[in-house]
Scaffold this motif. Structure first.
Motif, PDB file in Angstrom:
ATOM      1  N   GLY A 132       0.739  -1.377   0.049  1.00  0.00           N
ATOM      2  CA  GLY A 132       0.145  -0.035   0.008  1.00  0.00           C
ATOM      3  C   GLY A 132       0.793   1.258   0.085  1.00  0.00           C
ATOM      4  O   GLY A 132       0.564   2.232  -0.641  1.00  0.00           O
ATOM      5  N   LEU A 133       1.911   1.439   0.710  1.00  0.00           N
ATOM      6  CA  LEU A 133       2.828   2.530   0.725  1.00  0.00           C
ATOM      7  C   LEU A 133       3.431   2.641  -0.627  1.00  0.00           C
ATOM      8  O   LEU A 133       3.752   3.692  -1.226  1.00  0.00           O
ATOM      9  N   ALA A 134       3.928   1.595  -1.293  1.00  0.00           N
ATOM     10  CA  ALA A 134       4.423   1.656  -2.462  1.00  0.00           C
ATOM     11  C   ALA A 134       3.457   2.247  -3.575  1.00  0.00           C
ATOM     12  O   ALA A 134       3.722   2.915  -4.478  1.00  0.00           O
ATOM     13  N   ALA A 135       2.044   1.656  -3.387  1.00  0.00           N
ATOM     14  CA  ALA A 135       0.991   2.021  -4.248  1.00  0.00           C
ATOM     15  C   ALA A 135       0.752   3.764  -4.032  1.00  0.00           C
ATOM     16  O   ALA A 135       0.722   4.614  -4.976  1.00  0.00           O
ATOM     17  N   MET A 136       0.907   4.120  -2.816  1.00  0.00           N
ATOM     18  CA  MET A 136       0.554   5.411  -2.336  1.00  0.00           C
ATOM     19  C   MET A 136       1.508   6.260  -2.848  1.00  0.00           C
ATOM     20  O   MET A 136       1.326   7.368  -3.432  1.00  0.00           O
ATOM     21  N   TYR A 137       3.047   6.128  -2.986  1.00  0.00           N
ATOM     22  CA  TYR A 137       4.116   6.468  -3.616  1.00  0.00           C
ATOM     23  C   TYR A 137       3.845   6.847  -5.034  1.00  0.00           C
ATOM     24  O   TYR A 137       4.011   7.811  -5.775  1.00  0.00           O
ATOM     25  N   ALA A 138       3.576   5.681  -5.680  1.00  0.00           N
ATOM     26  CA  ALA A 138       3.235   5.677  -7.309  1.00  0.00           C
ATOM     27  C   ALA A 138       2.173   6.584  -7.698  1.00  0.00           C
ATOM     28  O   ALA A 138       2.361   7.399  -8.590  1.00  0.00           O
ATOM     29  N   VAL A 139       1.128   6.370  -6.968  1.00  0.00           N
ATOM     30  CA  VAL A 139      -0.153   7.059  -7.282  1.00  0.00           C
ATOM     31  C   VAL A 139       0.100   8.491  -7.011  1.00  0.00           C
ATOM     32  O   VAL A 139      -0.394   9.378  -7.975  1.00  0.00           O
ATOM     33  N   GLY A 168      -7.069  -6.389   7.456  1.00  0.00           N
ATOM     34  CA  GLY A 168      -7.723  -6.506   6.247  1.00  0.00           C
ATOM     35  C   GLY A 168      -6.737  -5.779   5.069  1.00  0.00           C
ATOM     36  O   GLY A 168      -6.517  -4.714   4.955  1.00  0.00           O
ATOM     37  N   GLY A 169      -6.074  -6.797   4.311  1.00  0.00           N
ATOM     38  CA  GLY A 169      -4.929  -6.234   3.335  1.00  0.00           C
ATOM     39  C   GLY A 169      -5.541  -5.217   1.933  1.00  0.00           C
ATOM     40  O   GLY A 169      -5.260  -4.369   1.676  1.00  0.00           O
ATOM     41  N   THR A 170      -6.985  -5.760   1.905  1.00  0.00           N
ATOM     42  CA  THR A 170      -7.628  -4.951   0.686  1.00  0.00           C
ATOM     43  C   THR A 170      -7.743  -3.668   1.093  1.00  0.00           C
ATOM     44  O   THR A 170      -7.687  -2.605   0.270  1.00  0.00           O
ATOM     45  N   SER A 171      -8.445  -3.606   2.131  1.00  0.00           N
ATOM     46  CA  SER A 171      -8.752  -2.233   2.874  1.00  0.00           C
ATOM     47  C   SER A 171      -7.519  -1.240   2.904  1.00  0.00           C
ATOM     48  O   SER A 171      -7.599  -0.177   2.459  1.00  0.00           O
ATOM     49  N   VAL A 172      -6.542  -1.816   3.514  1.00  0.00           N
ATOM     50  CA  VAL A 172      -5.151  -0.927   3.773  1.00  0.00           C
ATOM     51  C   VAL A 172      -4.833  -0.651   2.489  1.00  0.00           C
ATOM     52  O   VAL A 172      -4.227   0.615   2.239  1.00  0.00           O
ATOM     53  N   LEU A 173      -4.695  -1.656   1.518  1.00  0.00           N
ATOM     54  CA  LEU A 173      -4.098  -1.369   0.359  1.00  0.00           C
ATOM     55  C   LEU A 173      -4.905   0.105  -0.519  1.00  0.00           C
ATOM     56  O   LEU A 173      -4.211   0.890  -1.213  1.00  0.00           O
ATOM     57  N   PHE A 174      -6.216  -0.160  -0.500  1.00  0.00           N
ATOM     58  CA  PHE A 174      -6.833   0.656  -1.260  1.00  0.00           C
ATOM     59  C   PHE A 174      -6.866   2.151  -0.277  1.00  0.00           C
ATOM     60  O   PHE A 174      -6.835   3.470  -0.928  1.00  0.00           O
ATOM     61  N   LEU A 175      -6.731   2.186   0.704  1.00  0.00           N
ATOM     62  CA  LEU A 175      -6.874   3.402   1.412  1.00  0.00           C
ATOM     63  C   LEU A 175      -5.613   4.025   1.305  1.00  0.00           C
ATOM     64  O   LEU A 175      -5.506   5.502   1.127  1.00  0.00           O
ATOM     65  N   LEU A 176      -4.319   3.507   1.207  1.00  0.00           N
ATOM     66  CA  LEU A 176      -3.081   4.119   1.209  1.00  0.00           C
ATOM     67  C   LEU A 176      -3.092   4.420  -0.382  1.00  0.00           C
ATOM     68  O   LEU A 176      -2.617   5.699  -0.720  1.00  0.00           O
ATOM     69  N   SER A 177      -3.686   3.729  -1.222  1.00  0.00           N
ATOM     70  CA  SER A 177      -3.681   4.363  -2.660  1.00  0.00           C
ATOM     71  C   SER A 177      -4.464   5.690  -2.849  1.00  0.00           C
ATOM     72  O   SER A 177      -4.225   6.462  -3.670  1.00  0.00           O
ATOM     73  N   GLU A 178      -5.697   5.782  -2.006  1.00  0.00           N
ATOM     74  CA  GLU A 178      -6.384   7.037  -1.992  1.00  0.00           C
ATOM     75  C   GLU A 178      -5.510   8.177  -1.498  1.00  0.00           C
ATOM     76  O   GLU A 178      -5.758   9.093  -1.814  1.00  0.00           O
TER      77      GLU A 178
END
Length: 376
Positions: free
Chosen positions: A66-73, A347-357
């Protein structure tokens, strides 16, 4: 204002550093969530999987992704997401149909799709899809919602997804509807229409609840949890909150997590926070969420185009609604329904999308100087 794409071209020169206050708050919440999760889930992990760190390992992996996704997004111009909003919404609808047909059932709810060893909840993606679609439609076609017909037209866009999600996940459907209402409210100059919509929504909810006996049973359990077997989780959660007192029993000292609060690492994790850290710890956690909402609000009011404002407002609404509903459920202020606490519950899906947001919000903050007055 001519729409999200032209606004992006106009504002490219305004790129600045991201909102470091938001970054720090997100990191604090994610870090605190991992610490609390380990304490809360270690007993369940040992009993079920012979590994007290079982849940922590999975959440840690999801948080890292999620943190990697947050940085990328955060490095992608948020206007590009507007072009994909319609496709994302369509994919979300298809995923929800797939859940109804092929989904995995857990604790009586069919909410998960499995791809090999990986399972995820498409409803988390649905929240992002609704934010982007409505932000795109409002900013590019309407600018301001000035009539009841326009308001209902935008609301109707979200209803198919709300209906599909609500089939097996009423709590998430309520969150998605709440996000839609908040976005329409921000884009609307009037207030009377919201009174009418609210009255209609209350009537619809009353009819919806009365259609199924188990929904009416939830209301009865909420009023008198001690009188029903299904009120066991609520009562144990309240015992945990009461046991914490002012400063708590100390980290790792919870007794209620030892099988008394079922699946304590999920929806009821706030009760364990109260037990181990007391009222002071619970207040500090809520203040972190207040700080997060404030940083998102600060970004939204400084955005120079409506599309960016609505994206951040939708994210803000998502966090705010979910935090309020989770804490209200745990404290038995509202009937029990499955809503996780952002960044804290397992919840892995939850934290992944929250960090992407959060990454989207950071990109909006990078493209608009923080000192300027925005369009919202």
């Amino acid at each position: 204002m001519t729409g999200p794409d032209s606004a992006g071209k106009e504002k490219k020169h305004g790129s600045t550093a991201p909102d470091y206050g938001l970054v720090l708050t997100v990191l604090l919440l994610a870090g605190f969530g991992l610490v609390v999760l380990y304490s809360t889930s270690s007993w369940n992990g040992q009993v079920k999987f012979a590994d007290p760190a079982y849940y922590l390992k999975k959440q840690l992996l999801a948080t890292a992704l999620g943190l990697a996704a947050m940085y990328a997004v955060s490095c992608i111009d948020y206007h590009k997401w507007g072009k994909l909003a319609g496709l994302g919404y369509l994919i979300s609808l298809l995923l929800q149909v797939a859940v109804l047909i092929f989904g995995d059932e857990y604790n009586g709810s069919r909410r998960w799709l499995a791809i090999g060893p990986v399972s995820f909840q498409p409803s988390e993606f649905a929240k992002v899809a609704v934010i982007l679609l409505l932000a795109r439609v409002i900013s590019s076609r309407l600018q301001r919602i000035v009539t009841l017909r326009q308001m209902l037209g935008v609301m109707l866009l979200a209803l198919p997804l709300v209906g599909l999600v609500g089939t097996n996940n009423l709590s998430t459907a309520i969150i998605i509807m709440g996000i839609a209402v908040i976005l329409i409210f921000v884009a609307s100059p009037g207030y009377l229409r919201f009174v009418l919509i609210g009255a209609g929504g209350a009537g619809f909810l009353a009819v919806f609840l009365s259609l199924e006996s188990y929904r009416l049973e939830r209301l009865a359990i909420w009023r008198h949890p001690e009188a029903y077997e299904k009120g066991y989780q609520t009562m144990q959660g309240l015992y945990a909150i009461g046991s914490g007192g002012l400063f708590g029993v100390g980290f790792g000292g919870s007794l209620q997590k030892l099988g008394f609060v079922p699946e304590a690492q999920n929806d009821m994790i706030f009760s364990i926070v109260c037990e181990e850290f007391g009222l002071m710890g619970a207040v500090l956690l809520m203040l972190l969420f207040v700080l997060l909402v404030w940083r998102l609000y600060s970004i939204a009011v400084h955005v120079q185009d409506l599309f960016g404002c609505l994206i951040v407002t939708g994210i803000l609404g998502h966090i705010l609604i979910q935090v309020i509903l989770n804490i209200a459920v745990v404290t038995n202020t509202i009937p029990n329904t499955g809503i996780t606490l952002p960044f804290v519950s397992y919840g892995g899906t939850s934290v992944l999308f929250l960090l992407s947001e959060m990454g989207m919000a950071l990109n909006v903050s990078r493209n608009h100087p923080h000192g300027e007055s925005g369009i919202c």
